[in-house]
Scaffold this active site. Structure first.
Site, PDB file in Angstrom:
ATOM      1  N   HIS A  45       0.844  -1.202   0.000  1.00 38.90           N
ATOM      2  CA  HIS A  45       0.000   0.000   0.000  1.00 38.90           C
ATOM      3  C   HIS A  45       0.880   1.254   0.000  1.00 38.90           C
ATOM      4  O   HIS A  45       2.087   1.187   0.220  1.00 38.90           O
ATOM      5  CB  HIS A  45      -0.916   0.004   1.230  1.00 38.90           C
ATOM      6  CG  HIS A  45      -0.181  -0.088   2.533  1.00 38.90           C
ATOM      7  ND1 HIS A  45       0.343  -1.270   2.994  1.00 38.90           N
ATOM      8  CD2 HIS A  45       0.157   0.855   3.437  1.00 38.90           C
ATOM      9  CE1 HIS A  45       0.957  -1.050   4.147  1.00 38.90           C
ATOM     10  NE2 HIS A  45       0.870   0.236   4.435  1.00 38.90           N
ATOM     11  N   THR A  48       1.947   4.554  -4.517  1.00 35.69           N
ATOM     12  CA  THR A  48       2.935   4.567  -5.608  1.00 35.69           C
ATOM     13  C   THR A  48       4.086   3.599  -5.312  1.00 35.69           C
ATOM     14  O   THR A  48       4.465   3.405  -4.158  1.00 35.69           O
ATOM     15  CB  THR A  48       3.535   5.981  -5.789  1.00 35.69           C
ATOM     16  OG1 THR A  48       3.916   6.488  -4.507  1.00 35.69           O
ATOM     17  CG2 THR A  48       2.552   6.937  -6.433  1.00 35.69           C
ATOM     18  N   ARG A  49       4.645   3.043  -6.388  1.00 31.11           N
ATOM     19  CA  ARG A  49       5.855   2.232  -6.317  1.00 31.11           C
ATOM     20  C   ARG A  49       6.719   2.591  -7.522  1.00 31.11           C
ATOM     21  O   ARG A  49       6.200   2.844  -8.607  1.00 31.11           O
ATOM     22  CB  ARG A  49       5.538   0.732  -6.386  1.00 31.11           C
ATOM     23  CG  ARG A  49       4.851   0.158  -5.153  1.00 31.11           C
ATOM     24  CD  ARG A  49       5.801   0.092  -3.977  1.00 31.11           C
ATOM     25  NE  ARG A  49       5.250  -0.556  -2.795  1.00 31.11           N
ATOM     26  CZ  ARG A  49       4.616   0.067  -1.794  1.00 31.11           C
ATOM     27  NH1 ARG A  49       4.419   1.359  -1.839  1.00 31.11           N
ATOM     28  NH2 ARG A  49       4.185  -0.606  -0.744  1.00 31.11           N
ATOM     29  N   LYS A 262       6.030  12.550  -2.128  1.00 28.43           N
ATOM     30  CA  LYS A 262       6.247  11.326  -1.340  1.00 28.43           C
ATOM     31  C   LYS A 262       7.736  11.029  -1.243  1.00 28.43           C
ATOM     32  O   LYS A 262       8.445  11.019  -2.258  1.00 28.43           O
ATOM     33  CB  LYS A 262       5.531  10.137  -1.985  1.00 28.43           C
ATOM     34  CG  LYS A 262       5.733   8.845  -1.209  1.00 28.43           C
ATOM     35  CD  LYS A 262       4.961   7.706  -1.835  1.00 28.43           C
ATOM     36  CE  LYS A 262       5.376   6.384  -1.219  1.00 28.43           C
ATOM     37  NZ  LYS A 262       4.686   5.242  -1.849  1.00 28.43           N
ATOM     38  N   HIS A 266      14.997   4.011   2.539  1.00 24.61           N
ATOM     39  CA  HIS A 266      15.024   2.612   2.094  1.00 24.61           C
ATOM     40  C   HIS A 266      15.861   1.875   3.136  1.00 24.61           C
ATOM     41  O   HIS A 266      17.065   2.100   3.234  1.00 24.61           O
ATOM     42  CB  HIS A 266      15.660   2.572   0.705  1.00 24.61           C
ATOM     43  CG  HIS A 266      15.726   1.210   0.076  1.00 24.61           C
ATOM     44  ND1 HIS A 266      14.664   0.344   0.019  1.00 24.61           N
ATOM     45  CD2 HIS A 266      16.769   0.573  -0.544  1.00 24.61           C
ATOM     46  CE1 HIS A 266      15.025  -0.757  -0.623  1.00 24.61           C
ATOM     47  NE2 HIS A 266      16.296  -0.656  -0.952  1.00 24.61           N
ATOM     48  N   CYS A 310       4.506   0.773   6.620  1.00 25.21           N
ATOM     49  CA  CYS A 310       4.453  -0.371   5.705  1.00 25.21           C
ATOM     50  C   CYS A 310       5.551  -1.354   6.152  1.00 25.21           C
ATOM     51  O   CYS A 310       6.321  -1.030   7.064  1.00 25.21           O
ATOM     52  CB  CYS A 310       4.732   0.163   4.298  1.00 25.21           C
ATOM     53  SG  CYS A 310       4.327  -0.933   2.936  1.00 25.21           S
ATOM     54  N   LYS A 343       7.526  -3.909  -8.443  1.00 23.87           N
ATOM     55  CA  LYS A 343       7.627  -3.753  -9.909  1.00 23.87           C
ATOM     56  C   LYS A 343       7.649  -5.099 -10.625  1.00 23.87           C
ATOM     57  O   LYS A 343       7.241  -5.209 -11.763  1.00 23.87           O
ATOM     58  CB  LYS A 343       8.869  -2.917 -10.273  1.00 23.87           C
ATOM     59  CG  LYS A 343      10.177  -3.593  -9.883  1.00 23.87           C
ATOM     60  CD  LYS A 343      11.390  -2.737 -10.134  1.00 23.87           C
ATOM     61  CE  LYS A 343      11.645  -1.697  -9.081  1.00 23.87           C
ATOM     62  NZ  LYS A 343      11.821  -2.197  -7.678  1.00 23.87           N
TER      63      LYS A 343
HETATM   64  C1  LIG Z   1       7.275   1.414   2.035  1.00 22.81           C
HETATM   65  C2  LIG Z   1       7.538   0.472   0.910  1.00 22.81           C
HETATM   66  C3  LIG Z   1       7.992   0.975  -0.295  1.00 22.81           C
HETATM   67  C4  LIG Z   1       8.279   0.123  -1.356  1.00 22.81           C
HETATM   68  N1  LIG Z   1       8.684   0.652  -2.543  1.00 22.81           N
HETATM   69  C5  LIG Z   1       8.850  -0.153  -3.612  1.00 22.81           C
HETATM   70  C6  LIG Z   1       9.107   0.399  -4.884  1.00 22.81           C
HETATM   71  O1  LIG Z   1       9.153   1.626  -5.049  1.00 22.81           O
HETATM   72  N2  LIG Z   1       9.243  -0.444  -5.930  1.00 22.81           N
HETATM   73  C7  LIG Z   1       9.154  -1.791  -5.790  1.00 22.81           C
HETATM   74  O2  LIG Z   1       9.308  -2.500  -6.783  1.00 22.81           O
HETATM   75  N3  LIG Z   1       8.901  -2.350  -4.580  1.00 22.81           N
HETATM   76  C8  LIG Z   1       8.737  -1.562  -3.502  1.00 22.81           C
HETATM   77  N4  LIG Z   1       8.437  -2.080  -2.281  1.00 22.81           N
HETATM   78  C9  LIG Z   1       8.389  -3.541  -2.119  1.00 22.81           C
HETATM   79  C10 LIG Z   1       7.088  -4.131  -2.596  1.00 22.81           C
HETATM   80  O3  LIG Z   1       6.016  -3.272  -2.330  1.00 22.81           O
HETATM   81  C11 LIG Z   1       6.937  -5.497  -1.947  1.00 22.81           C
HETATM   82  O4  LIG Z   1       8.064  -6.300  -2.289  1.00 22.81           O
HETATM   83  C12 LIG Z   1       5.688  -6.210  -2.418  1.00 22.81           C
HETATM   84  O5  LIG Z   1       4.576  -5.356  -2.335  1.00 22.81           O
HETATM   85  C13 LIG Z   1       5.486  -7.433  -1.540  1.00 22.81           C
HETATM   86  O6  LIG Z   1       4.363  -8.142  -2.003  1.00 22.81           O
HETATM   87  P1  LIG Z   1       3.931  -9.484  -1.286  1.00 22.81           P
HETATM   88  O7  LIG Z   1       2.887 -10.092  -2.134  1.00 22.81           O
HETATM   89  O8  LIG Z   1       5.125 -10.285  -0.929  1.00 22.81           O
HETATM   90  O9  LIG Z   1       3.315  -9.011   0.124  1.00 22.81           O
HETATM   91  P2  LIG Z   1       1.826  -8.370   0.453  1.00 22.81           P
HETATM   92  O10 LIG Z   1       1.421  -7.581  -0.728  1.00 22.81           O
HETATM   93  O11 LIG Z   1       1.956  -7.780   1.763  1.00 22.81           O
HETATM   94  O12 LIG Z   1       0.935  -9.652   0.452  1.00 22.81           O
HETATM   95  C14 LIG Z   1       0.956 -10.640   1.448  1.00 22.81           C
HETATM   96  C15 LIG Z   1      -0.484 -11.054   1.665  1.00 22.81           C
HETATM   97  O13 LIG Z   1      -0.519 -12.235   2.448  1.00 22.81           O
HETATM   98  C16 LIG Z   1      -1.655 -12.180   3.280  1.00 22.81           C
HETATM   99  N5  LIG Z   1      -1.468 -13.152   4.356  1.00 22.81           N
HETATM  100  C17 LIG Z   1      -0.462 -13.172   5.271  1.00 22.81           C
HETATM  101  N6  LIG Z   1      -0.606 -14.222   6.108  1.00 22.81           N
HETATM  102  C18 LIG Z   1      -1.726 -14.888   5.715  1.00 22.81           C
HETATM  103  C19 LIG Z   1      -2.417 -16.041   6.214  1.00 22.81           C
HETATM  104  N7  LIG Z   1      -1.959 -16.756   7.265  1.00 22.81           N
HETATM  105  N8  LIG Z   1      -3.550 -16.423   5.597  1.00 22.81           N
HETATM  106  C20 LIG Z   1      -4.022 -15.730   4.508  1.00 22.81           C
HETATM  107  N9  LIG Z   1      -3.414 -14.616   4.014  1.00 22.81           N
HETATM  108  C21 LIG Z   1      -2.280 -14.204   4.609  1.00 22.81           C
HETATM  109  C22 LIG Z   1      -1.667 -10.727   3.724  1.00 22.81           C
HETATM  110  O14 LIG Z   1      -2.922 -10.327   4.212  1.00 22.81           O
HETATM  111  C23 LIG Z   1      -1.277 -10.019   2.444  1.00 22.81           C
HETATM  112  O15 LIG Z   1      -2.426  -9.606   1.704  1.00 22.81           O
HETATM  113  C24 LIG Z   1       8.136  -1.268  -1.197  1.00 22.81           C
HETATM  114  C25 LIG Z   1       7.665  -1.781   0.020  1.00 22.81           C
HETATM  115  C26 LIG Z   1       7.354  -0.925   1.050  1.00 22.81           C
HETATM  116  C27 LIG Z   1       6.841  -1.485   2.344  1.00 22.81           C
END
Ligand SMILES: Cc1cc2nc3c(=O)[nH]c(=O)nc-3n(C[C@H](O)[C@H](O)[C@H](O)COP(=O)(O)OP(=O)(O)OC[C@H]3O[C@@H](n4cnc5c(N)ncnc54)[C@H](O)[C@@H]3O)c2cc1C
Length: 376
Positions: A45, A48-49, A262, A266, A310, A343
């Site tokens: 969330h 933007t990314r 924003k 990092h 986050c 990304k």
């Molecule tokens: C502040 C911040 C800035 C960032 N900036 C960038 C950027 O500019 N560019 C870029 O490429 N990346 C960026 N990133 C990294 C990127 O956003 C993350 O790598 C990516 O969003 C992670 O996705 P995910 O699917 O692993 O996790 P999430 O999107 O968090 O998904 C995990 C999901 O699992 C669910 N879940 C967890 N446990 C369970 C359970 N037991 N049962 C059912 N559901 C469960 C959660 O509810 C959640 O919906 C940033 C991250 C952050 C925090």
């Protein structure tokens, strides 16, 4: 017990993309999430990314990000939604910094369009940015901004339209391998599937307690400041920018898309537990960010408009983690993306779907697998 071919635990950035790419291959998918994505409790969330191509972390990411660009464009066409805005990008630091030297290396190895600009030229061309004279910047024209909540929604909507069954507000409590597949128990029932994908982001460790995953969850705050000179921060004049302002210390920023400028650091966040993380933004968080803004983006140092916490899920070397469970080959673990994974989520969804269906693999994933894991 309900049956399907693949169960996905976690429908965030990676899980939603995986659901879409499996459903489009005609696979019967069940996706489960503890919340109702897109939500503001995980890692995807904040509106933007950054997406960029001259990847300072390692040249091996470049083919992946190129494919990711293509898939984001395809997703825009399929959904009719705007997911990406091109602004160009600047990687700023001393010539030998990780950010600058790494971006140049990737750009050269993959013949990417780029320019190396002296600090003074950056200040002239992009007046919002104030690098010092001993800094340079690698300019890459294709970089820009993805809108994460909309991207995630787009993947989920298409997955659903293609027949994926997606259950929200249904936490997974446990799973176990049995002879011909995997049994998953949630707060509402039990399901059986041939294969399981764990894309639970910062909660991943709670689902593989038998593995000693060397992961750390890090608290990260995203800030939006009111600019003192709004014109300087318009997207036409202000690309996305990532700085190594001291050796090993990074921050990044975006143009003002109407919500303020924003910025965020990092890393440098405190180690957290996803279930008890402090989601309040403290005065000391704001002051630490302002100190950096004052020095390098002085015209962004207006009133704070908003801020949100986050989570990063970090591996020791900062590279992703995509691999089979060592004791359960029907279980694929994918998501700890060390703060730079969003990304890639479009292409990681496709990669996961290929791994699960035995399809051809066109990418070198060696950085992300065969990590020293042991089942206890
Ligand atoms: C502040 C911040 C800035 C960032 N900036 C960038 C950027 O500019 N560019 C870029 O490429 N990346 C960026 N990133 C990294 C990127 O956003 C993350 O790598 C990516 O969003 C992670 O996705 P995910 O699917 O692993 O996790 P999430 O999107 O968090 O998904 C995990 C999901 O699992 C669910 N879940 C967890 N446990 C369970 C359970 N037991 N049962 C059912 N559901 C469960 C959660 O509810 C959640 O919906 C940033 C991250 C952050 C925090």
């Amino acid at each position: 017990m309900a049956e399907c071919e693949v169960i996905i635990v976690g429908l965030g950035a990676m899980g939603s993309a995986c659901a879409y790419h499996l459903a489009r291959r005609g696979i019967r998918v069940l996706g489960l999430d503890r919340f109702a994505p897109p939500h503001a409790f995980g890692s995807s969330h904040g509106r933007t990314r950054i997406i960029r191509e001259a990847y300072f972390e390692h040249p091996l990411y470049v083919p992946l990000v190129r494919r990711a660009y293509g898939l984001w464009t395809e997703l825009e066409k399929l959904t009719g939604r705007s997911l990406f805005r091109q602004t160009g990008g600047l990687m700023i630091g001393k010539p030998d910094s990780v950010v600058v030297a790494g971006a140049v290396r990737s750009a050269q190895e993959h013949s990417l369009p780029h320019e190396v600009l002296p600090g003074a030229e950056v200040r002239y061309r992009f007046p919002a940015l104030h690098p010092t004279d001993d800094m340079v910047a690698v300019w890459e024209p294709r970089a820009g901004i993805l809108f994460p909540e909309i991207c995630l929604e787009a993947h989920l909507t298409l997955a659903r339209n293609l027949g994926a069954e997606l259950h929200t507000e249904e936490p997974v409590l446990s799973w176990e391998g049995n002879g011909d597949g995997v049994r998953v128990t949630t707060s509402k029932g039990a399901y059986h599937a041939g294969q399981l994908v764990l894309t639970a982001g910062s909660w991943i460790q709670s689902l593989v307690t038998d593995l000693k995953l060397p992961l750390v969850v890090e608290r990260q705050v995203q800030f939006w400041f009111e600019p003192k000179r709004p014109l300087e921060f318009q997207p036409e004049r202000c690309p996305i920018h990532i700085w190594e302002h001291e050796p090993g210390r990074f921050f990044y920023g975006f143009p003002d898309l109407g919500e303020g400028v924003k910025v965020a650091c990092h890393h440098e966040g405190e180690i957290a537990n996803p279930d008890s993380i402090n989601r309040e933004v403290r005065p000391e968080d704001i002051e630490a960010m302002r100190a950096v803004v004052r020095q390098f983006l002085p015209d962004a140092d207006g009133p704070l408009r908003s801020a949100v916490v986050c989570m990063y899920t970090d591996t020791p070397d900062g590279h992703f983690f995509i691999d089979r469970h060592p004791a359960h080959p029907r279980v694929l673990i994918a998501s700890p993306c060390s703060g730079h994974g969003f990304k890639f989520s479009s292409v990681i969804g496709d990669v996961l779907a290929s791994l699960l269906t035995g399809g051809p693999m066109q990418f070198d994933l060696s950085l992300f697998k065969d990590r020293p894991l042991k089942a206890t």
